[in-house]
Enzyme design. Structure first.
Site, PDB file in Angstrom:
ATOM      1  CG  ASP A   8      38.968  44.911   8.597  1.00 59.42           C
ATOM      2  OD1 ASP A   8      38.738  44.477   9.948  1.00 59.42           O
ATOM      3  OD2 ASP A   8      39.995  44.812   8.168  1.00 59.42           O
ATOM      4  CD  GLU A   9      37.704  41.770  13.801  1.00 58.65           C
ATOM      5  OE1 GLU A   9      37.363  40.619  14.256  1.00 58.65           O
ATOM      6  OE2 GLU A   9      38.667  42.175  14.216  1.00 58.65           O
ATOM      7  CE1 TYR A  13      34.987  44.607  18.287  1.00 56.89           C
ATOM      8  CE2 TYR A  13      35.945  43.371  16.639  1.00 56.89           C
ATOM      9  CZ  TYR A  13      35.588  44.503  17.231  1.00 56.89           C
ATOM     10  OH  TYR A  13      36.185  45.767  16.759  1.00 56.89           O
ATOM     11  CE  LYS A  42      32.828  48.604  16.409  1.00 58.74           C
ATOM     12  NZ  LYS A  42      32.832  49.837  16.980  1.00 58.74           N
TER      13      LYS A  42
END
Length: 355
Positions: free
Chosen positions: A138-139, A162, A166
């Site tokens: 969800d980030e 990060y 993703k």
């Protein structure tokens, strides 16, 4: 017919839990498990499946073209489930290049090798029964205010190296679907917790520190809110999406368990104080440290789509899941001692010494 899976990142936290989940659920299955065994990939996580003929372990890098090609040629995979990723935000801030290499280039390598194995360019058709599933986070959506939830239609707005890596990987997955028609799904989960999680993450870090009366480093005011998902519930969701998810769709997987970080820490303190009958365990161990750069304030997932489409829902409330998790770490002291030696301790000092 026996289904064959390539599971990448199988010796990590979620990957190893997924291996146990699948071998428990299915008899007629073959899991070929690929892991580079970096700091968070721990073969001890797979001790429970040693000797199981349905499980084949291969040490290697998802960026290795020849290795991945050879595995596709040997096993003719029906599914690729990609867990392999560098996943810790602090590490991405210190060294973003590694995250681009593994999370982006590694994903592209897997996609390209799957395409070569599954696609007939002359007929412009894909083999039946094949699917690539990208396990995301969800980030990639960024941060939420006090109201609202992440939905599959929420624009991607990552804030850390990060989450940016993703999000980039997710976009490549969808590009392979849109350009070539590759059968894919993406799952985006909230914060996982449970057995085998590397103790740089909040919950196992705090459990380990509390047991040893060490300071509990809490970023900023500790009021960052996360939606906590018990790892077995996540594994169930991935299996359901792989086998029943509509091709080309993204599915958010959330736990409906939003809690501030400081609440998590205080819960662990209270649990261990009562269980261990140790008066040295108290909230005096908490130390508020300088906040993480670009620290997102709140995440929250709306899992309505996966519930409506596939019937999935989170079965483990946080109050039950945190007890199961603490039980596991208390009963696996040897695992924790082994994983927290050497390089991990050096990393821990580098991250928190000057805060």
């Amino acid at each position: 017919m026996k289904k064959t899976y390539l599971i990448t990142g199988c010796a990590g936290f979620i990957g190893s839990n997924f291996v146990y989940y699948m071998l428990k659920k299915y008899e007629d299955i073959l899991l070929v498990n690929l892991d580079k065994l970096t700091y968070a990939g721990n073969l001890e996580n797979l001790k429970g499946v040693e000797g199981d003929p349905r499980h084949v372990f291969v040490q290697g890098d998802i960026c290795d073209k020849e290795l991945v090609e050879s595995l596709f040629a040997k096993y003719d995979f029906d599914y690729v489930i990609n867990f392999a990723a560098e996943s810790h935000v602090d590490r991405s801030i210190a060294n973003p290049e590694i995250f681009v290499q593994t999370n982006v280039m590694g994903t592209v390598n897997l996609l390209q090798r799957a395409k070569e194995a599954w696609y007939d360019p002359a007929a412009k058709t894909w083999k039946e029964g094949k699917k690539y599933l990208q396990v995301s986070t969800d980030e990639v959506y960024g941060a939420l205010g006090a109201e609202g939830y992440f939905m599959e239609t929420t624009p991607l707005c990552p804030h850390s190296p990060y989450s940016s890596s993703k999000a980039s990987a997710d976009m490549f997955v969808m590009a392979f679907h849109d350009t070539y028609g590759m059968p894919v799904n993406i799952t985006r989960c909230s914060n996982n917790y449970g057995p085998y999680q590397f103790p740089e993450k909040l919950i196992p870090l705090m459990i380990n520190n509390v047991k040893h009366h060490k300071q509990l480093p809490v970023y900023g005011d500790g009021m960052q809110v996360r939606d906590w998902l018990y790892v077995e519930d996540h594994c169930k969701a991935i299996d359901m999406v792989a086998n029943g998810g509509k091709v080309g769709e993204v599915y958010n997987v959330g736990g409906h368990n939003e809690r501030p970080n400081i609440f998590i820490v205080k819960t662990i303190i209270a649990q261990l104080h009562d269980r261990l009958k140790d008066d040295g365990i108290s909230e005096d161990l908490i130390k508020h440290v300088e906040d993480r750069l670009g620290h997102d304030r709140r995440y929250g997932i709306d899992p309505t789509k996966i519930k409506n489409d596939l019937g999935w829902y989170p079965e483990t409330p946080f109050e039950k899941g945190i007890v199961l998790t603490i039980d596991w770490y208390l009963n696996h002291e040897e695992w924790m001692n082994n994983v927290t030696s050497g390089n991990y301790q050096k990393y821990y000092e580098e991250m928190y010494r000057n805060r």
